[in-house]
Write an enzyme that holds these catalytic residues in place. Structure first.
Site, PDB file in Angstrom:
ATOM      1  N   THR B 463      46.928  46.829  45.972  1.00 29.15           N
ATOM      2  CA  THR B 463      45.941  45.890  46.485  1.00 29.15           C
ATOM      3  C   THR B 463      45.380  44.978  45.412  1.00 29.15           C
ATOM      4  O   THR B 463      44.757  43.979  45.741  1.00 29.15           O
ATOM      5  CB  THR B 463      44.787  46.684  47.110  1.00 29.15           C
ATOM      6  OG1 THR B 463      44.403  47.692  46.171  1.00 29.15           O
ATOM      7  CG2 THR B 463      45.227  47.345  48.389  1.00 29.15           C
ATOM      8  N   ALA B 505      37.003  48.403  44.996  1.00 27.18           N
ATOM      9  CA  ALA B 505      36.698  47.170  44.260  1.00 27.18           C
ATOM     10  C   ALA B 505      35.249  47.158  43.787  1.00 27.18           C
ATOM     11  O   ALA B 505      34.967  46.809  42.637  1.00 27.18           O
ATOM     12  CB  ALA B 505      36.986  45.953  45.133  1.00 27.18           C
ATOM     13  N   LEU B 600      36.363  38.963  44.784  1.00 28.59           N
ATOM     14  CA  LEU B 600      36.706  38.951  43.355  1.00 28.59           C
ATOM     15  C   LEU B 600      37.965  38.141  43.100  1.00 28.59           C
ATOM     16  O   LEU B 600      38.086  37.477  42.077  1.00 28.59           O
ATOM     17  CB  LEU B 600      36.919  40.393  42.867  1.00 28.59           C
ATOM     18  CG  LEU B 600      35.677  41.284  42.935  1.00 28.59           C
ATOM     19  CD1 LEU B 600      36.059  42.741  42.742  1.00 28.59           C
ATOM     20  CD2 LEU B 600      34.663  40.850  41.880  1.00 28.59           C
ATOM     21  N   GLY B 672      33.932  45.000  49.545  1.00 24.17           N
ATOM     22  CA  GLY B 672      35.208  45.679  49.828  1.00 24.17           C
ATOM     23  C   GLY B 672      35.789  45.220  51.146  1.00 24.17           C
ATOM     24  O   GLY B 672      35.071  44.946  52.111  1.00 24.17           O
ATOM     25  N   GLU B 675      39.395  48.118  54.478  1.00 28.89           N
ATOM     26  CA  GLU B 675      39.337  48.704  55.814  1.00 28.89           C
ATOM     27  C   GLU B 675      39.056  47.644  56.883  1.00 28.89           C
ATOM     28  O   GLU B 675      39.652  47.650  57.955  1.00 28.89           O
ATOM     29  CB  GLU B 675      38.249  49.781  55.878  1.00 28.89           C
ATOM     30  CG  GLU B 675      38.295  50.823  54.761  1.00 28.89           C
ATOM     31  CD  GLU B 675      39.336  51.916  54.991  1.00 28.89           C
ATOM     32  OE1 GLU B 675      40.158  51.795  55.907  1.00 28.89           O
ATOM     33  OE2 GLU B 675      39.330  52.896  54.212  1.00 28.89           O
TER      34      GLU B 675
END
Lengths: 167, 709
Positions: B463, B505, B600, B672, B675
């Site tokens: 990822t 992350a 990011l 993040g 999910e």
């Protein structure tokens, strides 16, 4: 390919270990399960397919292969139909239809073919032919939907064939 | 953070990309280990009962075989050590079909596999509980407080008296993770210490669970997992194969490699469970929700419990004065389910977002508008303020990009040749959390060139963890990205959070940023100087003439995170084409708009969301695992018949991130995205199919047989 070969009355040429060549009509090449479900075809031990012959026909302008599946590629057919028409002056002189995904072997739709012979190439007659073919279908618990799907697939494939591959 | 960063927020190519495309990146079985022997698992062919005998004589005599390990000769292992799914060869008992019952170790893989076929197993079979359809009525509540009934207000009264309501049951099937890299291990013992080359989403948890299962100290186990070929949750909690490889290596006194086959992947590493979700929603005629009830029935293993929290999205997604969330489950002779991308939320949002669409249609309110009318100002489940919530922005932005204004309220209005065209929307959410993470920051200088090494036991599922860590460190140290070496995926490094539950992350980036700030502080303090403008660590290394300097950070989430409700949110828009004659569905266009804090790296983030959308489309249209009701096995155990979407199934996917500056979630503002990308997708597709056809399909996947219109 097998469904189209069935529709086109292909002949399978096989060669045995002794070098002898024999011809198997496509309808006899695959077999129904009977008491030997592990055997898919009638090849004898040591035989090899060397040739497939498609008899000359008048279907070049009007044929179609339809495959309906659970995803767009890399999936077996739920139902597939190979359809070919020889139409002279609006009348069907000969129709060929084979269906995949509905039996243990490519299923030649003789009932539908018979129902179309000598009839005009109309949607109504396609519907009648498809209904005639699926009438005798014996579905199981999990594939009941294939009776309706098969009926529709026959109609759609015939329509596409009639129009030279266009809807 | 308001300060514009030089690297964070830029779409950097993966720093490990070259390694991967040239084959130089080492996955578990790629490590060069001398004198390897090969292990092959063999598995139970009944779902319930016990093994009465295993005849291994022929296998043991087979060429190349070093040992055959079964419950008769396996060493004692701690079955409660923290690995999942049992199957440690500790007894003859069988809990599920496909349970590991032995390992053959041989000189070559082929010899081990050939020998495994010679093993004769006799069983005393009991009747297995494998048919969910028959057993669902026996479901029981869980003792786990995390999934206790959640009741707010009086749902029954609100629902009964409501003028507009919908009650419907939504069914989702078992799904399998199937990452590209099957679970595999190389085990190498040196004395009483073992090194395990084994992909792990949580490196430290893998170490402690493996050690506890083996009955040795964590420091005797080293997990090496620099690259992971996907996991989707199945490499979160690890499975018995890692420890069986370790004990097999000990038995044959040689390193052993054991990789699951693709077929074994279907019954070895958990699954997404079959969920039956009953939804009841009610609303006023103006479209204000009055009740949300979400009741889930599912299954778990005979001896252990895992229940994905389908109803949790309904707790927070929309504002309603009353709500009821319940979970019931049936213990069954099927391998234990486990975390599967968007656990709970992915199937849960299918039920919720479908029901919302059904009620909006009943009210003749546009489904985007209906959602906007029920936007909660604070978390309805606990009254906490949102740290940030951009559902409204996601819906508006998505509607604009997608061209939602062209949608017709009534179905079957738009045709394109043989296809009916439909538009659908579905929202999603997933909690955002930062977890404790430590890191070493090491600086070296050669002349005017300063380099950094950032070391932590983080993981990279493919990822982009390596890349975001390098970007973060480069910014915080005043270096260019190529000057930062990133070392992760090794349990000898400082302990870190895992790539699970969308915590990776946020945890990695904040810890590394804190560490780089700390090393800069320490360098300034060491110099004894004062600065008007804060220098970078790189500048300090040069000005202080240091050749080496390092520090360690033990970062924790902000102290006040529990005062807020912190989640990522999205809105998904799908266009579908449904063939009127054949029932085949295409998704030519999909727009996913996500509010997930500070992004990011937009390039790796885009890939994450695209992956989520594709799996969501697969969930909606193609994926399904059926349990054979007599034998308890999965009927489809290859990619030929377990249908994940093929290239041709996927059309254009546009991903958009809305600007979200969240100062509460953590210092870097990272929420993040792993999910949330799948959540809401299946609902959007199913809703689009209704809009196209007028047919409401509540059972996934929506295959042609369900759309014979």
């Amino acid at each position: 390919m097998a469904i189209a070969f069935a529709a086109l009355d292909a002949v399978v040429k096989v060669q045995g270990r002794d070098g002898k060549v024999r011809s198997i009509p496509f309808a006899d090449y695959h077999r129904l399960p009977g008491d030997q479900p592990e055997k898919d075809n009638t090849l004898q031990h040591g035989e090899l397919v060397t040739e497939i012959e498609i008899p000359k026909n008048n279907f070049a302008d009007r044929s179609y292969y339809l495959k309906i599946r659970d995803r767009a590629s890399y999936a077996f057919a739920l139902v597939s139909v190979a359809a070919a028409l020889d139409v002279k002056g609006g009348t069907i002189s000969e129709a060929r239809i084979a269906i995949g995904g509905v039996a243990h072997k490519p299923w030649r739709a003789f009932e539908a073919e018979k129902a179309l012979k000598g009839k005009s190439a109309t949607d109504e007659n396609f519907q009648l032919a498809a209904a005639a073919e699926m009438q005798g279908a014996k579905p199981l618990e999990h594939n009941k939907f294939k009776v309706e799907l098969g009926r529709r697939a026959i109609v759609r494939a015939l329509r596409m064939a009639k129009n030279g591959g266009k809807a | 953070m308001n300060t514009k960063k030089k690297f964070v927020g830029e779409g950097f190519d993966r720093i490990d990309g070259l390694l991967k495309v040239t084959g130089a990146a080492r996955y578990s079985t790629d490590f060069p280990v001398q004198n390897l022997a090969y292990g092959v698992l063999f598995k139970s062919e009944i779902a319930s009962g016990k093994i009465s005998d295993i005849d291994t004589v022929a296998a043991e005599k087979s060429p190349g075989v070093l040992t055959v390990m079964t419950h008769k000769n396996a060493p004692k292992l701690n079955e409660r050590g923290g690995l999942r799914g049992g199957a440690f060869l500790q007894s003859p008992n069988i809990d599920y079909r496909g349970q590991n019952i032995g390992v053959v170790v041989a000189e070559t893989f082929e010899q081990a596999r050939a020998a495994a076929r010679l093993i004769k197993v006799s069983y005393e079979a009991a009747e297995g509980k494998v048919d969910f359809e028959k057993l669902a009525g026996t479901a029981i509540p869980s003792k786990n407080p995390g999934i206790a009934d959640a009741v707010r207000g009086d749902v029954e009264a609100a629902f009964t008296s409501a003028e507009h309501k919908i009650e419907a049951v939504y069914e989702t099937p078992i799904e399998h993770h199937q990452p590209m890299e099957p679970h595999s291990t190389i085990a190498v013992w040196e004395g009483e210490n073992v090194t395990l080359y084994n992909a792990a989403q949580m490196v430290n948890a893998a170490q402690s669970a493996t050690a506890a299962t083996l009955g040795i100290k964590p420091e005797q186990v080293r997990i090496v997992s620099p690259h992971i070929g996907g996991g989707f949750g199945s490499k979160g909690g690890l499975w018995s194969n890692i420890v069986l490889t370790a004990v097999a290596a000990k038995m044959v006194k040689r390193p052993v490699k054991l990789a699951l086959t693709r077929q074994q992947m279907f019954n070895s590493v958990g699954l997404r469970q079959r969920d039956r979700q009953k939804m009841r929603l009610s609303a006023t005629k103006d479209g204000k929700l009055t009740a949300v009830a979400h009741e889930t029935v599912t299954h778990t293993a005979i001896r252990d419990e895992y229940i994905e929290a389908c109803g949790d999205c309904s707790k927070i997604m929309y504002d309603a004065p009353s709500s009821l969330i319940t979970y019931r489950h049936v213990p069954m002779n099927i391998i234990i389910p486990t975390f599967t991308r968007g656990p709970g939320k992915a199937p849960g949002s299918f039920a919720l977002e479908s029901a919302i669409d059904e009620l909006a249609y009943q009210l003749k309110i546009d489904p985007v508008e209906f959602r906007l009318k029920n936007e909660p100002a604070k978390d309805p489940s606990n009254g906490k303020p949102w740290s940030s919530r951009k559902v409204v922005e996601c819906l508006r932005k998505g509607a604009e990009i997608f061209g939602w204004n062209k949608r017709k309220m009534e179905p079957r209005q738009v045709r394109q040749e043989s296809y009916l065209v439909g538009y659908g929307v579905g929202c999603g959410t997933y909690p955002a959390r930062q977890r404790d993470t430590s890191a070493n920051i090491k600086l070296t200088r050669n002349g005017n060139e300063v380099r950094a090494s950032v070391e932590l036991a983080a993981s990279d599922l493919g990822t982009g963890s390596h890349t975001i860590i390098a970007q973060t460190a480069a910014d915080a140290l005043g270096l260019e990205v190529p000057k930062v070496a990133v070392k992760i995926g090794d349990s000898t490094l400082p302990p870190a959070a895992g790539s699970v539950g969308s915590v990776g992350a946020a945890s990695f980036a904040n810890a590394v940023n804190d560490g780089c700030e700390k090393i800069t502080d320490e360098l300034i303090a060491k110099s004894g100087k004062q600065f008007f403008v804060r220098p970078t660590a790189a500048q300090m290394m040069i000005s202080e003439n240091l050749t080496e300097f390092q520090t360690r950070i033990d970062a924790k989430p902000p102290a006040n995170v529990n005062d807020y409700s912190i989640h990522s949110f999205n809105a998904n828009f799908a266009e579908v084409l449904v063939n009127e004659h054949t029932g085949m569905v295409r998704v030519p266009r999909f727009v996913a708009v996500t509010g997930a804090g500070n992004i990011l790296n937009p390039k790796t983030a885009r890939s994450q969301i695209i992956g989520g959308v594709i799996w969501g489309i697969g969930m909606a249209l193609t994926e399904e695992s059926i349990v054979e009701p007599r034998y308890g096995n999965f009927i489809t155990r290859s990619f030929a018949d377990y249908h994940i979407p093929a290239n041709l199934d996927i059309g254009d996917i546009e991903t958009v991130f809305v600007n979200e500056d969240d100062k509460i979630v953590n210092k870097m503002g990272v929420k993040g995205i792993g999910e949330v990308g799948i959540v809401g997708v299946a609902g959007a597709v199913a809703n689009a199919i209704f809009n196209a056809t007028g047919k409401r399909v509540r059972t996934l996947p929506i295959t042609p047989e369900k759309l014979l219109l």
